[in-house]
Design an enzyme around this catalytic site. Structure first.
Site, PDB file in Angstrom:
ATOM      1  N   ARG A  29       0.836  -1.209   0.000  1.00  0.00           N
ATOM      2  CA  ARG A  29       0.000   0.000   0.000  1.00  0.00           C
ATOM      3  C   ARG A  29       0.867   1.254   0.000  1.00  0.00           C
ATOM      4  O   ARG A  29       1.913   1.289   0.655  1.00  0.00           O
ATOM      5  CB  ARG A  29      -0.943   0.008   1.209  1.00  0.00           C
ATOM      6  CG  ARG A  29      -1.955  -1.104   1.122  1.00  0.00           C
ATOM      7  CD  ARG A  29      -3.048  -0.997   2.157  1.00  0.00           C
ATOM      8  NE  ARG A  29      -3.759  -2.271   2.209  1.00  0.00           N
ATOM      9  CZ  ARG A  29      -4.695  -2.635   1.342  1.00  0.00           C
ATOM     10  NH1 ARG A  29      -5.070  -1.814   0.383  1.00  0.00           N
ATOM     11  NH2 ARG A  29      -5.273  -3.822   1.438  1.00  0.00           N
ATOM     12  N   HIS A 100       7.607   1.800 -10.723  1.00  0.00           N
ATOM     13  CA  HIS A 100       6.458   1.298  -9.951  1.00  0.00           C
ATOM     14  C   HIS A 100       5.162   1.634 -10.667  1.00  0.00           C
ATOM     15  O   HIS A 100       5.036   2.665 -11.321  1.00  0.00           O
ATOM     16  CB  HIS A 100       6.450   1.866  -8.532  1.00  0.00           C
ATOM     17  CG  HIS A 100       6.633   3.349  -8.470  1.00  0.00           C
ATOM     18  ND1 HIS A 100       7.861   3.951  -8.595  1.00  0.00           N
ATOM     19  CD2 HIS A 100       5.747   4.354  -8.306  1.00  0.00           C
ATOM     20  CE1 HIS A 100       7.730   5.253  -8.506  1.00  0.00           C
ATOM     21  NE2 HIS A 100       6.446   5.536  -8.334  1.00  0.00           N
TER      22      HIS A 100
HETATM   23  P1  AMP Z   1       5.862   8.517  -7.790  1.00  0.00           P
HETATM   24  O1  AMP Z   1       5.590   9.938  -7.413  1.00  0.00           O
HETATM   25  O2  AMP Z   1       5.115   8.039  -8.995  1.00  0.00           O
HETATM   26  O3  AMP Z   1       7.364   8.257  -7.888  1.00  0.00           O
HETATM   27  O4  AMP Z   1       5.289   7.639  -6.614  1.00  0.00           O
HETATM   28  C1  AMP Z   1       6.026   7.312  -5.474  1.00  0.00           C
HETATM   29  C2  AMP Z   1       5.033   6.868  -4.446  1.00  0.00           C
HETATM   30  O5  AMP Z   1       5.721   6.178  -3.434  1.00  0.00           O
HETATM   31  C3  AMP Z   1       4.276   8.022  -3.771  1.00  0.00           C
HETATM   32  O6  AMP Z   1       2.886   7.852  -4.009  1.00  0.00           O
HETATM   33  C4  AMP Z   1       4.642   7.856  -2.292  1.00  0.00           C
HETATM   34  O7  AMP Z   1       3.563   8.150  -1.448  1.00  0.00           O
HETATM   35  C5  AMP Z   1       5.042   6.400  -2.225  1.00  0.00           C
HETATM   36  N1  AMP Z   1       5.962   6.026  -1.159  1.00  0.00           N
HETATM   37  C6  AMP Z   1       7.109   6.646  -0.817  1.00  0.00           C
HETATM   38  N2  AMP Z   1       7.704   5.973   0.184  1.00  0.00           N
HETATM   39  C7  AMP Z   1       6.924   4.910   0.479  1.00  0.00           C
HETATM   40  C8  AMP Z   1       7.007   3.838   1.399  1.00  0.00           C
HETATM   41  N3  AMP Z   1       8.018   3.703   2.272  1.00  0.00           N
HETATM   42  N4  AMP Z   1       6.009   2.926   1.421  1.00  0.00           N
HETATM   43  C9  AMP Z   1       4.971   3.040   0.577  1.00  0.00           C
HETATM   44  N5  AMP Z   1       4.842   4.016  -0.342  1.00  0.00           N
HETATM   45  C10 AMP Z   1       5.807   4.946  -0.388  1.00  0.00           C
END
Ligand code: AMP
Length: 114
Positions: A29, A100
């Protein structure tokens, strides 16, 4: 890739509750959910961005989408609908440089995105 956040999650050194795993991909999540269901699917192997795909990574992409589809069904959002997103580089809004796939659902999502 010891400094990569998602490599640490994939390696199990940064604890996260996994909601999906197979031999290529894990799912968990999002820490800052943007919808009632907001999950991330990452390759176990480090791939920096969508620009770094090669013919050898095709299998990983299949697994990313297969995982998202399975969790969409499990979370009960498949019928109503959901969105999958891969942000690439700065203008695409990427903040974590380990490829991702976002799975978002559980509410009506607007288009175009911001
Ligand atoms: P992006 O902006 O597409 O690179 O998405 C990165 C996502 O990773 C964001 O939605 C963050 O909220 C999420 N994120 C960052 N660190 C973590 C973590 N430790 N666990 C889960 N999600 C994370």
């Amino acid at each position: 890739m010891e400094h990569c956040l998602f490599c640490r999650i994939a390696a199990g050194t940064l604890p996260t509750e996994l909601i999906y795993q197979d031999e290529q991909v894990i799912g968990f999540r999002d820490l800052h959910p943007q919808a009632p269901v907001h999950c991330l699917f990452i390759p176990r192997q480090h791939i920096t961005t969508l620009n770094d795909l090669t013919p050898e990574t095709d299998v990983i992409m299949r697994h990313l989408f297969r995982g998202a589809r399975q969790i969409a069904v499990q979370e009960g959002i498949a019928e109503d609908g959901y969105r999958t997103v891969i942000n690439c580089n700065v203008s695409g809004g990427q903040s974590v440089y380990h490829l991702h796939l976002h799975l978002l659902g559980g509410r009506s999502l607007h288009w175009p995105p911001g």
